[in-house]
Design a protein around this motif. Sequence first.
Motif, PDB file in Angstrom:
ATOM      1  N   ARG A   1      96.682 -31.674  57.554  1.00 12.51           N
ATOM      2  CA  ARG A   1      97.940 -31.342  56.869  1.00 12.51           C
ATOM      3  C   ARG A   1      97.763 -30.391  55.680  1.00 12.51           C
ATOM      4  O   ARG A   1      98.716 -29.737  55.272  1.00 12.51           O
ATOM      5  N   GLN A   2      96.549 -30.285  55.126  1.00 11.30           N
ATOM      6  CA  GLN A   2      96.318 -29.409  53.978  1.00 11.30           C
ATOM      7  C   GLN A   2      95.750 -28.047  54.384  1.00 11.30           C
ATOM      8  O   GLN A   2      95.344 -27.264  53.541  1.00 11.30           O
ATOM      9  N   GLY A   3      95.749 -27.790  55.686  1.00 18.27           N
ATOM     10  CA  GLY A   3      95.274 -26.491  56.154  1.00 18.27           C
ATOM     11  C   GLY A   3      93.847 -26.488  56.634  1.00 18.27           C
ATOM     12  O   GLY A   3      93.368 -25.501  57.200  1.00 18.27           O
ATOM     13  N   GLN A   4      93.098 -27.569  56.404  1.00 14.19           N
ATOM     14  CA  GLN A   4      91.742 -27.735  56.930  1.00 14.19           C
ATOM     15  C   GLN A   4      91.594 -29.178  57.379  1.00 14.19           C
ATOM     16  O   GLN A   4      92.196 -30.086  56.799  1.00 14.19           O
ATOM     17  N   TYR A   5      90.794 -29.379  58.405  1.00 12.96           N
ATOM     18  CA  TYR A   5      90.583 -30.724  58.937  1.00 12.96           C
ATOM     19  C   TYR A   5      89.699 -31.528  57.988  1.00 12.96           C
ATOM     20  O   TYR A   5      88.600 -31.109  57.639  1.00 12.96           O
ATOM     21  N   HIS A   6      90.202 -32.696  57.555  1.00 11.44           N
ATOM     22  CA  HIS A   6      89.502 -33.546  56.592  1.00 11.44           C
ATOM     23  C   HIS A   6      89.207 -34.933  57.171  1.00 11.44           C
ATOM     24  O   HIS A   6      89.884 -35.384  58.100  1.00 11.44           O
ATOM     25  N   GLY A   7      88.243 -35.620  56.566  1.00 13.12           N
ATOM     26  CA  GLY A   7      88.014 -37.023  56.868  1.00 13.12           C
ATOM     27  C   GLY A   7      89.218 -37.846  56.429  1.00 13.12           C
ATOM     28  O   GLY A   7      89.802 -37.595  55.366  1.00 13.12           O
ATOM     29  N   LEU A   8      89.596 -38.819  57.237  1.00 12.84           N
ATOM     30  CA  LEU A   8      90.812 -39.585  56.963  1.00 12.84           C
ATOM     31  C   LEU A   8      90.593 -40.718  55.963  1.00 12.84           C
ATOM     32  O   LEU A   8      91.487 -41.049  55.191  1.00 12.84           O
ATOM     33  N   ALA A   9      89.420 -41.324  55.976  1.00 12.79           N
ATOM     34  CA  ALA A   9      89.121 -42.412  55.035  1.00 12.79           C
ATOM     35  C   ALA A   9      88.309 -41.860  53.869  1.00 12.79           C
ATOM     36  O   ALA A   9      87.437 -41.011  54.052  1.00 12.79           O
ATOM     37  N   THR A  10      88.614 -42.341  52.665  1.00 10.71           N
ATOM     38  CA  THR A  10      87.871 -41.908  51.473  1.00 10.71           C
ATOM     39  C   THR A  10      87.365 -43.132  50.721  1.00 10.71           C
ATOM     40  O   THR A  10      87.964 -44.214  50.764  1.00 10.71           O
ATOM     41  N   TRP A  11      86.232 -42.939  49.992  1.00  3.92           N
ATOM     42  CA  TRP A  11      85.600 -44.036  49.262  1.00  3.92           C
ATOM     43  C   TRP A  11      85.287 -43.601  47.836  1.00  3.92           C
ATOM     44  O   TRP A  11      84.960 -42.435  47.590  1.00  3.92           O
ATOM     45  N   SER A  12      85.397 -44.538  46.907  1.00  7.01           N
ATOM     46  CA  SER A  12      85.058 -44.296  45.502  1.00  7.01           C
ATOM     47  C   SER A  12      84.244 -45.473  44.989  1.00  7.01           C
ATOM     48  O   SER A  12      84.310 -46.576  45.538  1.00  7.01           O
TER      49      SER A  12
END
Length: 424
Positions: free
Chosen positions: A291-302
């Motif tokens: 959705r932001q114009g580039q394919y990203h990982g769907l899950a994020t961790w902090s």
Amino acid sequence: MTKINWTGFSKKSYDERLEFLSKHNLLSPDHQDTLEENVLLTIDTANQMVENVIGTFSLPFTIVPDVMVNDKVYKVPFVTEEPSVVAAATFASKIIKRSGGFKTKVHNRLMIGQVALYDVDDVNTASSAILHHKDEILELANAAHPSIVKRGGGARDLTVEIKEEFLILYLTVDTQEAMGANMVNTMLEAIKPRLEELADAPSLMAILSNYATESLVTAQCCIDTRFLSRNSQEAHHLAEKMVLASRLAQVDPYRAATHNKGIFNGIDALVLATGNDWRAIEAGSHAYASRQGQYHGLATWSYNENAKTLCGELTLPMPIATKGGSIGLNPTVQIAHDLLGNPSARELAQVIVAIGLAQNFAALKALTSTGIQSGHMKLQAKSLLLLAGAKESEIPQLLPQMLTTKRLDSQTAQELLAKFREDS
């Protein structure tokens, strides 16, 4: 509900697992009988579901036993052929439960359909005309499917956008417990003539969109790092590496594709088990990842070093159903819903996204510690031995030998089996 001890469930025989389910009343009597009798999809039922049927195709039907979502523990059914997926989901869910489980949220549950108009002489005038008759168009849509209106659903809103040479109307519909493809498409066909009249232009198509941005669900979890390793320094280091792995999936689409594939190892298995359209779920989710114009990982961790917690988050479009389609036809699908406690569509969507986050946690932990091949090689060795003709009772003696060989292939498996039986 009485707490159930699932320890050792994977070590039980098939008959012992069925006895375990029966002992703890985890299924209705009818579904327990169906499972024990191994009642599969009949040819007659299959013929009702799709065309050109020549048989049915089986996959392992399994269970992830202890998944806590919003303080409720679920027995999650999986249908998958891929080794290690169930073990990974079980491992991750167990750790996450010890840290309080998953917290989830349904942002909305509306499906989106679109009517695309083209050859529009004046797109601004046409757009204004459609919006001026918004209430009328919504009434036409609801009149096309009055049963959903009686159940509290129906067309909720419409918007119009101009994109290149197209004037596109987007209709949002509350489909209640159904996924709603046929429902939305029926509504779109009903309003299409009026849209063509108002725009004084032809329509190209009227169809549901699988990019369900009005059906978003978020799952979150925070894991005490002591569950990553008994060694606090090692746990700290592992948490940092898992965050870096999450970041890698945000900046590199090659990693993102595999990052997300791991998430769908669990999601597809549960979506398939519950009789839903995993192709639609994947299509919408991969679109959401871009959705932001580039394919990203769907899950994020902090990682919160002070609180010593590793926190994950996953948001996905999840237009899942508990009614309609083939859900009421396939006996195994009915058992799957029974195992879950017959949840609503909203509840099921939350469990599915939580499972995706669990699967991602397991993959990242393995990748940044022992490496992904550690578990896979054991399963691959077992598969090779079984394909060579080894019996299940022979595997415990043969597997250690297989794992220490230089070549992990079918010839080695056959040679080890032959020697084992010769020496026995």
